[in-house]
Design an enzyme around this catalytic site. Sequence first.
Site, PDB file in Angstrom:
ATOM      1  N   ASN A  28       0.958   1.373   5.503  1.00  0.00           N
ATOM      2  CA  ASN A  28       1.333   0.475   4.742  1.00  0.00           C
ATOM      3  C   ASN A  28       2.132  -0.778   5.508  1.00  0.00           C
ATOM      4  O   ASN A  28       2.803  -0.608   6.190  1.00  0.00           O
ATOM      5  CB  ASN A  28       2.482   1.230   3.869  1.00  0.00           C
ATOM      6  CG  ASN A  28       3.311   0.302   2.807  1.00  0.00           C
ATOM      7  OD1 ASN A  28       4.373   0.605   2.638  1.00  0.00           O
ATOM      8  ND2 ASN A  28       2.682  -0.841   2.388  1.00  0.00           N
ATOM      9  N   GLY A  29       1.858  -1.802   5.091  1.00  0.00           N
ATOM     10  CA  GLY A  29       2.223  -3.191   5.840  1.00  0.00           C
ATOM     11  C   GLY A  29       1.395  -4.341   5.818  1.00  0.00           C
ATOM     12  O   GLY A  29       0.225  -4.191   5.166  1.00  0.00           O
ATOM     13  N   CYS A  67       0.794  -1.232   0.135  1.00  0.00           N
ATOM     14  CA  CYS A  67      -0.076  -0.006  -0.120  1.00  0.00           C
ATOM     15  C   CYS A  67       0.945   1.236   0.019  1.00  0.00           C
ATOM     16  O   CYS A  67       2.281   1.095   0.088  1.00  0.00           O
ATOM     17  CB  CYS A  67      -0.890   0.089   1.168  1.00  0.00           C
ATOM     18  SG  CYS A  67      -2.112  -1.336   1.462  1.00  0.00           S
ATOM     19  N   GLY A 105      -0.626   0.510  -4.927  1.00  0.00           N
ATOM     20  CA  GLY A 105      -2.096  -0.033  -4.637  1.00  0.00           C
ATOM     21  C   GLY A 105      -3.244   0.458  -5.631  1.00  0.00           C
ATOM     22  O   GLY A 105      -3.373   1.776  -5.764  1.00  0.00           O
ATOM     23  N   TYR A 118      11.596  -3.974  -7.303  1.00  0.00           N
ATOM     24  CA  TYR A 118      10.256  -3.939  -8.169  1.00  0.00           C
ATOM     25  C   TYR A 118       9.100  -2.867  -7.986  1.00  0.00           C
ATOM     26  O   TYR A 118       8.768  -2.246  -8.590  1.00  0.00           O
ATOM     27  CB  TYR A 118       9.413  -5.241  -8.183  1.00  0.00           C
ATOM     28  CG  TYR A 118       8.115  -5.106  -8.826  1.00  0.00           C
ATOM     29  CD1 TYR A 118       8.059  -5.118 -10.053  1.00  0.00           C
ATOM     30  CD2 TYR A 118       6.878  -5.117  -7.929  1.00  0.00           C
ATOM     31  CE1 TYR A 118       6.827  -5.100 -10.666  1.00  0.00           C
ATOM     32  CE2 TYR A 118       5.700  -5.021  -8.572  1.00  0.00           C
ATOM     33  CZ  TYR A 118       5.628  -5.240 -10.078  1.00  0.00           C
ATOM     34  OH  TYR A 118       4.430  -5.069 -10.685  1.00  0.00           O
TER      35      TYR A 118
HETATM   36  P1  5GP Z   1       4.904 -14.441 -12.791  1.00  0.00           P
HETATM   37  O1  5GP Z   1       6.296 -14.876 -12.873  1.00  0.00           O
HETATM   38  O2  5GP Z   1       4.024 -14.523 -11.619  1.00  0.00           O
HETATM   39  O3  5GP Z   1       4.097 -14.683 -14.188  1.00  0.00           O
HETATM   40  O4  5GP Z   1       5.111 -12.783 -12.936  1.00  0.00           O
HETATM   41  C1  5GP Z   1       6.120 -11.991 -12.720  1.00  0.00           C
HETATM   42  C2  5GP Z   1       5.951 -10.571 -13.111  1.00  0.00           C
HETATM   43  O5  5GP Z   1       5.245  -9.922 -12.192  1.00  0.00           O
HETATM   44  C3  5GP Z   1       7.138  -9.893 -13.212  1.00  0.00           C
HETATM   45  O6  5GP Z   1       7.465  -9.271 -14.315  1.00  0.00           O
HETATM   46  C4  5GP Z   1       7.285  -8.658 -12.045  1.00  0.00           C
HETATM   47  O7  5GP Z   1       7.632  -7.441 -12.644  1.00  0.00           O
HETATM   48  C5  5GP Z   1       5.789  -8.880 -11.636  1.00  0.00           C
HETATM   49  N1  5GP Z   1       5.871  -8.882 -10.019  1.00  0.00           N
HETATM   50  C6  5GP Z   1       6.618  -7.800  -9.551  1.00  0.00           C
HETATM   51  N2  5GP Z   1       6.046  -7.996  -8.273  1.00  0.00           N
HETATM   52  C7  5GP Z   1       5.316  -9.098  -7.879  1.00  0.00           C
HETATM   53  C8  5GP Z   1       4.512  -9.435  -6.838  1.00  0.00           C
HETATM   54  O8  5GP Z   1       4.502  -8.871  -5.828  1.00  0.00           O
HETATM   55  N3  5GP Z   1       3.567 -10.285  -7.097  1.00  0.00           N
HETATM   56  C9  5GP Z   1       3.457 -10.779  -8.404  1.00  0.00           C
HETATM   57  N4  5GP Z   1       2.781 -11.885  -8.226  1.00  0.00           N
HETATM   58  N5  5GP Z   1       4.163 -10.312  -9.352  1.00  0.00           N
HETATM   59  C10 5GP Z   1       4.892  -9.352  -9.237  1.00  0.00           C
HETATM   60 MG    MG Z   2       6.946  -6.971 -14.683  1.00  0.00          MG
END
Ligand code: 5GP
Ligand code: MG
Length: 493
Positions: free
Chosen positions: A100-101, A2, A28, A258
């Site tokens: 946030n958390g 968040c 979010g 990310y």
């Molecule tokens: P997946 O491997 O699950 O299909 O997706 C990976 C992609 O989801 C990456 O491109 C990444 O940028 C993005 N991603 C980044 N952070 C998260 C997160 O917190 N949860 C999920 N599920 N995907 C994320």
């Molecule tokens: Mg991505």
Amino acid sequence: MCGVIGLFDNENVVSKLYSSMLTIQHRGQDSAGILTFDGTFHLKKGNGLIRDIFDQKNIARLQGNIGIGHTRYPTVGEGSVEDAQPFWLNFPFGIAGAHNGNITNFFQLKKELNDKSKKIINSNCDMEVVLNVFAEYIEKFKNKKITPEIIFNAVKYVYKRVKGSYAVVLYIAGIGMLGFRDPYGLRPLLFGETKPELTNEKSIYGFASESTSLSVLNFDIIRDVEPGSAIFINEDKEIFEKKLSSKPHRPCIFEYIYFARPDSDLNGINVYSSRVELGNSLAKKIKKLKLDIDIVSPVPDSARTASIAIARKLKLKYREGLVKNRYIGRTFIMPEDNARKESINQKLNPIEAVFIDKNVLLVDDSIVRGNTSRAIVQMVRNAGAKKIFFASYSSPLTNPCFYGIDMQTKGEFIALNSTEEEIAKKIGADLVIYQDIKDMERSVRAQNKQIKSFCKACFTGDYPTGDITEDMLVQIENDRANNVKSKLNNKNK
Ligand code: 5GP
Ligand code: MG
Ligand code: SF4
């Protein structure tokens, strides 16, 4: 994850708060809320994006110099609007706040507050519990003058009872605004000040999850709220600060990989520069593999910075071969696998002219379930690529996050119990290359050596708060699995 912002202005705050909140929309997209105070609380919250929730009518209603804003993606609860933040209580003084958390003992606290203190917690939002615990402490002093000391002791009481990660902004009606971070400083929180144009007016103060939210408002001084510390601004705008816990600082490393905006500085580390460093470091590993690469191409947007660094280090051509449709939300927010897969195809489209007959090094920030990677590899192959090497500038993700990032259940990680060859096969790539965990930490730490270690539990399973038991793992896994199911059931109704 968040985003939270709190502003203590000298005039109506809502327009500043609204523009600042647009800088945390990426944290979010499920719901958002604004609360202001002008003698009474005014609150508007709703599901969806900021721009869809607020209109002229409700902005006009949000009067007052004090404001708290929040953008939410749910980690507990079904994401209904009742669970959106900010939250407020009308006792003992009127306390409002957002955070946030993720509170790991949320259900236990909810029960305790109900059984022992006869408090009814209406929502599935963990902020309601934090507010109640905080209020329980200061209620004892409701007939006395509330001093900064009492406020700080209330935060200590929160530290004692509330487990997990939390970066909190509170306003206690007629008393002041408070910002605090959990003992390990897992989640970021910045504090800033700006002098108003009229010299006889007092400074404007603000708290925010990312420095960008304050820098867009031209704040002069922006610094981190220290982990395990609180900053309190009283009604006369005097500032009090106190360190309340001596636990080691363990900020979330995933913010840099990310989550956070590249233009933000968190814990003395610029996010953009940390991604350049992550790219440089991965380039060294790739170089040793002596691969026959024609072009380096990022999975937009997060991997762009690291990909440019990799291409430069390896003296290779950098080509943007995947075009992103900006008008589609983050795919991982969709609970249903099919919906996710479909929306990946709508979100990214390959440029044949870039990929045809090329050996491609595709770079992404992470691989979670592998659905995105599989779809992208397929897409790039269909566009004519010969070989596809898939590089992740973070290490293999194998453990759920209990501190606010929705990694879903353990069984869904593609890297769990799989070798790199198996992962490459599953996503259809010729080779998968991950950043080594030591290099990942070293790259992010390079800008602030005072941080001895980061939280990297989603990569290692080593949870810094030390309170994640096997039972809790099972419990939270079940809660999450049920949550996904109930989201799906609601969708099918
Ligand atoms: P997946 O491997 O699950 O299909 O997706 C990976 C992609 O989801 C990456 O491109 C990444 O940028 C993005 N991603 C980044 N952070 C998260 C997160 O917190 N949860 C999920 N599920 N995907 C994320
Ligand atoms: Mg991505
Ligand atoms: Fe961040 Fe991972 Fe730790 Fe969660 S488990 S706080 S995502 S580093």
